[in-house]
Design an enzyme around this catalytic site. Structure first.
Site, PDB file in Angstrom:
ATOM      1  N   GLY A  19     111.978  -5.131  44.472  1.00  0.00           N
ATOM      2  CA  GLY A  19     112.241  -6.716  44.140  1.00  0.00           C
ATOM      3  C   GLY A  19     113.070  -7.338  45.373  1.00  0.00           C
ATOM      4  N   GLY A  21     113.467 -10.943  45.746  1.00  0.00           N
ATOM      5  CA  GLY A  21     113.879 -12.218  45.294  1.00  0.00           C
ATOM      6  C   GLY A  21     114.971 -12.929  45.686  1.00  0.00           C
ATOM      7  N   VAL A  23     117.980 -12.438  44.630  1.00  0.00           N
ATOM      8  CA  VAL A  23     119.285 -11.355  44.872  1.00  0.00           C
ATOM      9  C   VAL A  23     118.641 -10.410  45.559  1.00  0.00           C
ATOM     10  CG1 VAL A  23     120.449  -9.533  43.380  1.00  0.00           C
ATOM     11  CG2 VAL A  23     119.867 -11.672  42.372  1.00  0.00           C
ATOM     12  N   GLY A  24     117.471  -9.826  45.497  1.00  0.00           N
ATOM     13  CA  GLY A  24     116.928  -8.956  46.508  1.00  0.00           C
ATOM     14  C   GLY A  24     117.152  -9.138  47.931  1.00  0.00           C
ATOM     15  N   LYS A 112     119.970  -6.555  32.911  1.00  0.00           N
ATOM     16  CA  LYS A 112     120.471  -6.744  31.662  1.00  0.00           C
ATOM     17  C   LYS A 112     119.511  -6.690  30.461  1.00  0.00           C
ATOM     18  CE  LYS A 112     120.451 -11.634  32.462  1.00  0.00           C
ATOM     19  NZ  LYS A 112     120.311 -11.752  33.804  1.00  0.00           N
ATOM     20  N   GLY A 141     127.552 -11.639  37.173  1.00  0.00           N
ATOM     21  CA  GLY A 141     127.453 -11.756  38.462  1.00  0.00           C
ATOM     22  C   GLY A 141     128.506 -11.067  39.470  1.00  0.00           C
ATOM     23  N   GLU A 197     116.206 -22.540  34.701  1.00  0.00           N
ATOM     24  CA  GLU A 197     114.765 -22.407  34.893  1.00  0.00           C
ATOM     25  C   GLU A 197     113.961 -23.455  34.353  1.00  0.00           C
ATOM     26  OE1 GLU A 197     113.889 -19.871  37.013  1.00  0.00           O
ATOM     27  OE2 GLU A 197     116.059 -18.719  37.319  1.00  0.00           O
ATOM     28  N   ASP A 208     119.883 -14.678  26.857  1.00  0.00           N
ATOM     29  CA  ASP A 208     120.515 -13.808  27.981  1.00  0.00           C
ATOM     30  C   ASP A 208     122.103 -13.485  27.665  1.00  0.00           C
ATOM     31  OD1 ASP A 208     120.993 -13.783  31.158  1.00  0.00           O
ATOM     32  OD2 ASP A 208     122.682 -14.711  30.499  1.00  0.00           O
ATOM     33  N   LYS A 212     123.875  -9.387  27.276  1.00  0.00           N
ATOM     34  CA  LYS A 212     125.041  -9.279  28.076  1.00  0.00           C
ATOM     35  C   LYS A 212     126.244  -8.592  27.053  1.00  0.00           C
ATOM     36  CE  LYS A 212     124.133 -12.345  31.728  1.00  0.00           C
ATOM     37  NZ  LYS A 212     124.565 -13.826  32.308  1.00  0.00           N
TER      38      LYS A 212
END
Length: 460
Positions: A19, A21, A23-24, A112, A141, A197, A208, A212
């Site tokens: 990946g 995107g 983060v990647g 997650k 994060g 989003e 989400d 977590k």
């Protein structure tokens, strides 16, 4: 390379990135910009062996020779030591990571959802092959939270982990509090600014945060907890009137993830674990009340260490990549010296307490007919269901039609002492059937998180 023996001096650590995107892309940037420093910290250079993406033409910033659409072939290469996964979702991530772990390659993941659904399978695969499994970036994060739970507090007994772990919902609730806006307007603003989003369901419906919470509870209480074990409610039902009602009590509303170790009961009930996510009223005097915008904050309570607070940016490309790189450094160091990271700890295997048996306080708002005997009938329903009333406030007023005539109406706010969730649900159902009750407008839980809620008239 299974990590059981030390690497030769200067032998590069080769990384497969799944990946690229938001983060990647930041992971790649940090690997390039900090290459010399990372090599000095680790004792060996770190090199990208390849980057698996769906559309290579979307990544002109990367050398063509690094890009591939065949993630399985990439992780199967013998020159790959560590697999870093930032694609998210359940599949194909689960299959790819299991293959990596079974072949002895260490894994760093920010996933997650996968960890909350099937983290045990990944942990078992890591144990069987001697590989490392690190996932600091999966919760909060850049905030270093999981490593303190897993390592720094390993000699203590954690009793509660609670806080704000979703930046999108915190931004929305903060905007509603600051401006008096309704949920829909605040969500629109969050979307416009990039905090939400296009499909915000995972955030605003609490999923989400529930993922977590499952990860936090598993680490804190040495018990396997999945997302399915977490009671989950989102913020769609929170109204401007709820925000105003909380403000009138010198409180605010936050979406909280709460994980608790529940002591055994006097009737021989076993010790258990509670994990839940919902919007809750908290006093403004509590530090979590001041956490605004897209920031996260988590309180950890332990018997010896006391109360600890972790605060910072809970999402975003660079903050999440920071946590990924921290894990990558730890894994690479283990490869260099021939060591292993912490294993899964699930020895306690505590049962998960059903939500109906979890006791909290409640803030119940009702529209009622303003006539004699109404309060007594309402109080009677609370008493019959075993829910003790701590305070009652009457607000508002007006006229409602009744059998062709008009009758005064009022809004009652009832704040309870602690009671099981099932008892409160039964009370609300009974109240809805009373002739004098025009509607139960809202039911919000009240969490003092260890501090006084005297503003609500309830002893702390």
């Amino acid at each position: 390379m299974n990590g059981n023996g030390p690497r030769g001096n200067g032998t590069p650590i080769r990384v497969a990135l799944l990946g690229c995107g938001t983060v990647g892309g930041e992971v790649v940037r940090l690997l390039n910009e900090q290459a010399d420093e990372l090599a000095a910290r680790i004792g060996a250079p770190v090199e990208l062996a390849g980057v698996a993406v769906r559309r290579p033409h979307k990544h002109p910033e990367l050398p063509e020779g690094l890009l591939t659409t065949d993630a399985a072939a990439l992780i199967g290469r013998t020159d790959v030591d560590v697999v870093v996964e930032v694609i998210g979702g359940i599949e194909p991530a689960r299959t790819l990571l299991l293959e990596a772990l079974k072949s002895g390659k260490s894994v760093v993941t920010a996933n997650k959802m996968l960890l909350a659904e099937d983290g045990a399978t990944l942990a078992e695969a890591a144990d069987a092959s001697g590989a490392d499994l690190y996932y600091e970036a999966s919760v909060a994060g850049a905030i270093p939270l999981l490593r303190p739970l897993r390592e720094s507090l390993a000699g203590d007994r954690i009793t509660r982990v609670a806080g704000i772990v979703n930046g999108t919902t915190n931004f929305i609730l903060s905007a509603m509090t600051a401006s008096g806006a309704g949920y829909a307007d605040a969500l629109e603003e969050a979307t416009r600014l990039g905090y939400a989003e296009a499909d915000p369901s995972a955030d605003v419906d609490g999923y989400d945060a529930a993922s977590k919470a499952a990860i936090l509870a598993s680490l804190a209480f040495h018990t396997r907890v999945t997302a399915a074990d977490v009671h989950c409610e989102g913020i769609r039902g929170v109204t401007a009137a709820d925000i105003a009602a909380a403000a009138a009590l010198d409180c605010t509303i936050k979406l909280l993830a709460i994980c608790e170790r529940v002591p055994g009961g006097p009737q021989g009930d076993p010790e258990s674990v509670s994990a839940r996510v919902y919007p809750a009223i908290i006093p403004r005097s509590h530090p979590l009340a001041a956490v605004d915008g897209a920031f996260n904050a988590v309180f950890v309570e332990a018997e010896a260490a006391g109360q600890l607070m972790f605060y910072g940016q809970g999402a975003g490309g660079a903050p999440t990549a920071s946590a990924v790189l921290g894990d990558l450094v730890a894994v690479a160091r283990n490869l260099v010296v021939g060591g292993r990271g912490p294993r899964e700890s699930s020895y306690a295997s505590l049962p998960v307490r059903p939500m109906g048996a979890v006791s909290t306080r409640y803030h119940v708002s009702l529209e009622v007919a303003d006539r004699a005997g109404v309060l007594a009938s309402i109080a009677g329903e609370f008493a019959r269901k075993g829910v003790s009333i701590a305070a009652v406030r009457q607000t508002g007023g007006g006229q409602i039609p009744l059998n062709g005539e008009s009758e005064d109406e009022a809004r009652l706010v009832v704040v309870t002492h602690g009671a099981p969730d099932a008892a409160l649900a039964a009370t609300v159902e009974a109240l809805s059937g009373l002739d004098a009750v025009r509607g139960v407008d809202s039911v919000l839980r009240v969490e003092d998180l260890g501090r006084s809620v005297s503003a609500l008239g309830v002893p702390g």
